[in-house]
Design a protein around this motif. Structure first.
Motif, PDB file in Angstrom:
ATOM      1  N   VAL A 119      32.632  72.544  85.138  1.00 12.21           N
ATOM      2  CA  VAL A 119      33.246  72.441  86.460  1.00 12.21           C
ATOM      3  C   VAL A 119      33.696  71.015  86.741  1.00 12.21           C
ATOM      4  N   ARG A 127      46.493  69.103  98.304  1.00 11.66           N
ATOM      5  CA  ARG A 127      47.484  70.176  98.263  1.00 11.66           C
ATOM      6  C   ARG A 127      48.148  70.331  99.619  1.00 11.66           C
ATOM      7  N   LEU A 151      43.792  76.262  93.579  1.00 15.57           N
ATOM      8  CA  LEU A 151      44.572  75.502  94.562  1.00 15.57           C
ATOM      9  C   LEU A 151      45.684  74.752  93.865  1.00 15.57           C
ATOM     10  N   ILE A 152      45.345  74.175  92.716  1.00 13.55           N
ATOM     11  CA  ILE A 152      46.347  73.380  92.012  1.00 13.55           C
ATOM     12  C   ILE A 152      47.398  74.266  91.371  1.00 13.55           C
ATOM     13  N   ARG A 153      46.966  75.419  90.872  1.00 14.09           N
ATOM     14  CA  ARG A 153      47.911  76.269  90.162  1.00 14.09           C
ATOM     15  C   ARG A 153      48.695  77.202  91.080  1.00 14.09           C
ATOM     16  N   MET A 154      48.317  77.252  92.340  1.00 17.21           N
ATOM     17  CA  MET A 154      48.889  78.255  93.238  1.00 17.21           C
ATOM     18  C   MET A 154      50.412  78.225  93.233  1.00 17.21           C
ATOM     19  N   ARG A 155      50.975  77.059  93.173  1.00 19.83           N
ATOM     20  CA  ARG A 155      52.414  76.909  93.242  1.00 19.83           C
ATOM     21  C   ARG A 155      53.149  77.780  92.240  1.00 19.83           C
ATOM     22  N   GLN A 156      52.576  77.821  91.012  1.00 21.62           N
ATOM     23  CA  GLN A 156      53.273  78.531  89.957  1.00 21.62           C
ATOM     24  C   GLN A 156      53.584  79.962  90.332  1.00 21.62           C
ATOM     25  N   GLY A 195      38.012  77.395  92.692  1.00 22.90           N
ATOM     26  CA  GLY A 195      38.807  77.096  93.885  1.00 22.90           C
ATOM     27  C   GLY A 195      39.758  75.947  93.627  1.00 22.90           C
ATOM     28  N   VAL A 196      39.242  74.875  93.067  1.00 25.07           N
ATOM     29  CA  VAL A 196      40.079  73.714  92.778  1.00 25.07           C
ATOM     30  C   VAL A 196      41.209  74.103  91.836  1.00 25.07           C
ATOM     31  N   PHE A 197      40.831  74.830  90.803  1.00 22.24           N
ATOM     32  CA  PHE A 197      41.805  75.217  89.794  1.00 22.24           C
ATOM     33  C   PHE A 197      42.928  76.045  90.417  1.00 22.24           C
ATOM     34  N   TRP A 214      53.624  68.649  89.235  1.00 18.03           N
ATOM     35  CA  TRP A 214      54.356  68.788  90.500  1.00 18.03           C
ATOM     36  C   TRP A 214      54.931  67.472  90.996  1.00 18.03           C
ATOM     37  N   PHE A 245      36.143  70.081  96.472  1.00 16.54           N
ATOM     38  CA  PHE A 245      37.023  71.140  96.936  1.00 16.54           C
ATOM     39  C   PHE A 245      37.875  70.688  98.116  1.00 16.54           C
ATOM     40  N   ALA A 273      33.487  76.661  93.289  1.00 15.47           N
ATOM     41  CA  ALA A 273      34.254  75.492  93.716  1.00 15.47           C
ATOM     42  C   ALA A 273      35.252  75.105  92.629  1.00 15.47           C
ATOM     43  N   GLY A 274      34.785  75.174  91.363  1.00 16.43           N
ATOM     44  CA  GLY A 274      35.678  74.851  90.253  1.00 16.43           C
ATOM     45  C   GLY A 274      36.872  75.775  90.217  1.00 16.43           C
ATOM     46  N   SER A 289      42.105  69.328  86.405  1.00 16.21           N
ATOM     47  CA  SER A 289      43.062  70.080  87.209  1.00 16.21           C
ATOM     48  C   SER A 289      43.872  69.137  88.068  1.00 16.21           C
TER      49      SER A 289
END
Lengths: 113, 798, 145
Positions: C128, A93, B783-788, B779-781, C143, A86, B776-777, C135
């Motif tokens: 996960v 990011r 974080l990466i997709r947040m931009r969209q 969360g990671v997902f 990006w 994480f 956590a998974g 991911s």
């Protein structure tokens, strides 16, 4: 053996703390990884080292080693993996968004409130 | 069986979320509608059993080691509530199908509503106080979600937060009270606690527990001065207001007090606190309702006032529990009986009034009294329903409100005859307050119906010409209206089957002492008081224009609302000022605090405790390989500090990880070794993948002083850990618990002790660990997709 | 930059099969010998990660059309619901049970409810871990460009 491992744990902790106190994000992440290594070793040592055989009842041994620390560490290993993953992604990011990985440049600003 | 009743709405709610995208939205409403209908029928089947004063009980063990079981109990008191919850629930859901607009998310609405239903059923059916508390908080949460249903409105969000803060803090105090009760009686079961409480009046915790419990009940039931959340909760869709904030959730506090009456009742403070708070709320609510211009706000204050009325009756009735009351016991049982009777009545007429206001809002587009009038000709049926509801609320004859209002006056008059507590001295004052409040009640009831429906029709250009609502919206209030009239003519039917068994739960011989309800009991004081209310009420309503403006002389910033807001913002400011002192936003500083604190605490402890025994004794032997491995690890760790590229650092970290795996092999931990190997591999891959997108690390440019400072802290930290380790290592004060786990084959059927611990003995840890990993998974997902999502339209602050 | 990775690709094809088999063995044998849900799951995840590293994401996703996100959610659901289930039989939360049965081919076999719980954990772990790696690489494709 125990005292050697404990001293080793001390060294690992020192390294981890030094890394955590630095400004670079990757160093900090490495620090957390090393700190969790140290803690795992410490927990295992506290349960006693080599005081019995592997904790499998199929071995039909007289004495088994303390299984509880092992179970705790197993949980801890997986969780520390999740945490590391994480923060790593967080770091990546953050770098994408702000173009820096130095903590002193990532202090937030007051107008965000 | 009761557990399945309770969980049934929850299961359907889950089902709704799953199928919501597949089927038509109206269908969701009908599915949800079927739930309370079925439950109502199921519960109604138990009426004959319960009315013979029996109770139905089911138990499931939940956390047996703490004595927390899922025990559910259906007795007379619970039965009234479950029938209200499911009955009003069915009508409200039917109404909402036609009320919600096509823009609203049906799936969310019905999921929350059914969640609430489960929670509320749980509250009134739980016998275990901890379970009751959990359900209690669930009602707060679902209420929060429903108030904020139109979350794009600022007022909705504020109202939701306000109600959550107030009811949740009340819930916490109640929890503290529950824990005190547990300390006193050593039980979590309501039955046991209620049976033991009367003997424990001398216990130190008796009054603290009572006070905390009362605060919980008062916040939930919007009693003065905690009533401020209810008017703001009116931002919720009208069906929600009708259901949660008038018929059911706000009555949870009433339920709690009624439930604890056999335990605490008979105590002088219980009597006076509840009676006075109830009366003040009754007066304050009706007094404020008159000045409101928003129809829903008027109803909100009226609800507050009516809840106060029921509270007062419960307070008065609690005197009947006191053994010193003697002959007069019947009189005070009468008050408890009236409380339950009015509870049912209030749900019928207030429910229908909320729905009427919803129709007005829906068909006309406003519920502001200043812009309404003359709707009688457009909405004739709605007018009829409004009249029934308002007249019942005002306490006029031929409606159920008349009966309970008369009985209420009887009960308040009876305080003057109270042989204990010194009621005789202040009795007249309480009667006066109750009487005045009733006058105000009469006035706002008239405002509600006549200001909206009669007079000059206001048809602005901007409004469509209002049309009568659809049948689906008229039937639910219609049913409630018919009930309001029906209960006037056949009150004893309700009394025999529902009220008497409930009173029996509250007081011994309650059913025998409960009165028969008569509409006419001759020319007595109550009748004259009622006539006075009606006369003065009519005069006051006709002269409304003359005296209503005087309301503005009440200082507007001397309210509890202001107090609430300023307290909240004061806390925020204080918190911010304190936090800003040390939270400088720089992560290394925070680590500095943490580690310095750790070191200082440890060394201070040693300084206080005195010398500790640090030995280098090692019970286990060491081989050459192990020694070498330890040296390798130490060297690798130190080398990381001087690594010039991050790749080196990662590989060195890998060396550490794999060495530990080998140590795990040496130390007879095969499971750990396996896990560590795989995890280390995956972690290294993760680092390498991420490095693609991260900058190469630069050599840190730190000043020498900082380097020395960091180094000193690091060394001190390591030293501290080492000393702790060495000190603890040879410390065997008590037997290790691990031998228990060596029975894993007999107890868990597994020969691998570690896995038996993980999967069976301590499976809770493992389950939560799975959850942590999952989070956590996610969360990671994200974080990466947040931009969209960034380009999406902001829906805030409309 | 194009690397010639024929050898890697060929070897991985075989190795992944072995790893997957091994992971299932580890999962099932966890009751009596080292292994279990976590380790089985982790090993299986590492097999998938190896596939993704050797081939590109698109190719593998075509071959294995599994949503790893959903897999992790299903895993959590399984383990939590298998934990809740005993309540309905009047047993405490998270009670596990086991018994011995005579199965036609395997002979006397021990069946335990722990296996369901562990299967949930294993699915979560696989989902996960793979999801995290996916991911990250997906995000970068989108990006970075």
């Amino acid at each position: 053996m125990e005292s050697i491992i404990i001293v080793l744990v001390g060294i690992l902790t020192s390294v981890a703390i030094y890394l955590l106190l630095s400004k670079n994000l990757i160093r900090i992440i490495l620090g957390t990884a090393i700190l969790s290594h140290a803690v795992h070793l410490l927990i295992l040592t506290m349960g006693g080292l080599k005081s019995g055989t592997v904790p499998l009842l199929g071995e039909n041994a007289e004495r088994y080693i303390d299984a509880l620390p092992q179970a705790l560490i197993l949980t801890a290993i997986v969780i520390s993996f999740a945490v590391t993953a994480f923060i790593l992604v967080l770091a990546y990011r953050v770098y994408q968004e702000y173009g820096t990985d130095r903590m002193d440049e990532l202090r937030g600003s007051n107008d965000e409130q | 069986m009761l557990l399945f009743y309770i969980l049934f709405p929850l299961f359907v709610a889950l089902g709704i979320t799953i199928v919501s995208s597949k089927i038509r939205r109206e269908f969701l409403g009908w599915i949800a509608f079927s739930v309370p209908v079925v439950l109502f029928a199921l519960f109604a089947r138990h009426i004959p059993t319960i009315s013979s004063s029996e109770a139905i009980r089911t138990t499931f063990s939940w956390i047996p080691s703490y004595g927390i079981d899922l025990t559910f109990l259906l007795d007379g008191l619970s039965l009234i509530f479950v029938l209200l919850i499911t009955g009003v629930g069915a009508l409200v859901i039917l109404y909402s199908i036609y009320y919600l607009s096509s823009k609203d998310s049906f799936a969310h609405f019905y999921t929350y509503l059914l969640l609430f239903m489960t929670a509320m059923l749980g509250v009134v059916l739980s016998d275990n106080i901890i379970v009751l508390y959990v359900f209690w908080e669930f009602t707060s949460i679902s209420s929060f979600l429903l108030i904020a249903f139109w979350f794009h409105r600022k007022n909705s969000r504020n109202g939701a937060i306000k109600s959550l803060l107030i009811t949740m803090s009340g819930g916490f105090t109640m929890l503290a009270g529950f824990l005190m009760l547990h300390v006193m009686t050593d039980s979590f079961s309501l039955r046991v606690i209620l049976a033991e409480l009367p003997q424990l009046t001398d216990h130190t915790l008796f009054y603290p527990a009572m006070a905390l419990l009362l605060i919980g009940a008062f916040t939930k039931s919007a009693q003065f001065p905690f009533h401020i959340w209810l008017p703001d909760a009116m931002e919720a869709p009208t069906p929600v207001s009708a259901y949660l904030h008038s018929a059911t959730m706000v009555k949870a506090g009433i339920y709690l007090i009624a439930r604890f009456t056999p335990g605490f009742g008979g105590d002088v403070y219980w009597f006076w606190v509840i009676t006075c708070v109830g009366l003040v709320t009754l007066f304050w609510g009706s007094f404020n309702a008159v000045r409101q211009n928003d129809l829903k706000a008027l109803l909100a204050f009226s609800t507050i006032s009516q809840l106060g009325l029921i509270m007062t009756l419960l307070g008065i009735g609690s005197a009947g529990i006191n053994p010193a009351i003697g002959e007069a016991k019947g009189l005070y049982t009468f008050a408890l009986f009236t409380a339950l009777f009015h509870l049912v009545n209030h749900s019928t007429f207030k429910g229908s009034l909320f729905m009427v206001v919803g129709i007005v809002d829906h068909q006309v587009g406003t519920r502001d009294l200043r812009r309404l009038g003359g709707l009688m000709r457009f909405l004739p049926f709605t007018f009829l329903l409004a009249m029934i509801g308002s007249f019942a609320m005002a306490g006029l004859p031929f409606f159920n409100g008349f009966l309970s209002k008369e009985m209420f006056l009887t009960a308040v008059l009876s305080i003057g005859d109270l042989p204990i507590y010194g009621g005789a001295q202040v009795g007249w004052l309480l009667v006066l307050v109750a009487w005045l409040a009733s006058v105000f009640t009469f006035v706002y009831s008239m405002i509600l119906v006549f200001r909206t429906f009669t007079g000059r029709p206001i048809v602005d250009e901007e409004y469509k010409v209002p049309q009568e609502a659809s049948l689906g919206m008229l039937i639910p209030p219609g049913i409630l209206g018919v009930l309001a009239i029906g209960l006037f003519f056949f009150p004893n039917l309700l009394s025999d089957y529902l009220l008497k068994p409930a009173v029996e739960v509250l007081v011994e011989d309650g059913a025998a002492l409960a009165p028969k309800i008569y509409a006419w009991h001759g020319f007595n004081t109550e009748l004259f008081l009622t006539l006075g209310i009606i006369t003065l009420g009519i005069v006051a309503y006709l002269l409304l224009r003359k005296w209503r403006p005087y309301y503005q002389y009440i200082p507007s910033n001397w309210t509890f609302n202001t107090l609430f807001r300023s307290t909240l913002s004061g806390y925020e400011r204080l918190g911010e000022r304190v936090t800003m002192r040390y939270m400088n936003g720089n992560l290394p500083s925070y680590f500095l605090y943490i580690f310095s604190f750790f070191i200082i605490v440890m060394w201070t402890t040693w300084w206080i405790v005195g010398p500790i025994n640090v030995t280098f004794d090692s019970p286990s032997s060491m081989t050459v390989y192990e020694g070498l491995l330890a040296v390798v690890m130490a060297a690798a760790a130190i080398a990381i500090l001087f690594a010039h590229s991050r790749l080196t650092a990662i590989l060195l970290n890998g060396v550490l990880g794999f060495s530990i795996a080998i140590f795990f092999v040496f130390f007879r931990a095969p499971d750990l070794a396996l896990t560590q190997l795989v995890i280390e591999a995956v972690t290294t891959i993760l680092f390498l993948v991420c490095f693609n997108y991260l900058p190469e690390w630069k050599v840190e440019k730190l000043s020498i002083t900082k380097k020395v400072r960091n180094g000193l802290i690091a060394i001190a930290g390591g030293l501290t850990v080492t000393i702790v380790g060495l000190a603890v290592n040879n410390y065997t004060k008590f037997e290790s618990i691990s031998s228990f786990y060596e029975n894993s084959y007999e107890l868990a059927g597994g020969r691998n002790i570690v896995n038996a611990i993980l999967g069976d003995f301590r499976a809770f840890d493992t389950m939560l660990e799975g959850l942590v990993l999952f989070i956590a998974g996610i969360g990671v997902f994200t974080l990466i997709r947040m931009r969209q999502k960034k380009g999406a339209e902001p829906r805030e602050n409309q | 930059m194009k690397i010639n990775d024929v050898i890697l690709k060929t070897v991985v094809k075989g190795v992944v099969l072995i790893i997957l088999t091994f992971s299932i063995y580890l999962f099932l044998s966890g009751h009596h010998t080292p292994g279990g849900g976590f380790i089985g799951g982790l090993v299986m995840a590492s097999a998938f990660v190896l596939l993704f590293l050797t081939y590109d994401v698109e190719t593998v996703s075509e071959g294995i059309p599994i949503s790893f996100k959903k897999m992790s959610a299903v895993g959590v659901l399984i383990s939590v619901s298998s934990a809740t289930a005993p309540i309905f039989w009047g047993e405490p939360f998270l009670s596990q049970n086991f018994g011995y049965f005579d199965l036609p081919i395997f002979g006397k076999t021990e069946l335990a409810t722990v296996t369901i719980f562990e299967a949930g954990i294993a699915l979560t772990v696989v989902g996960v871990v793979v999801n995290i790696i996916l991911s990250i690489s997906e995000g970068s494709n989108k990006w970075k460009a």
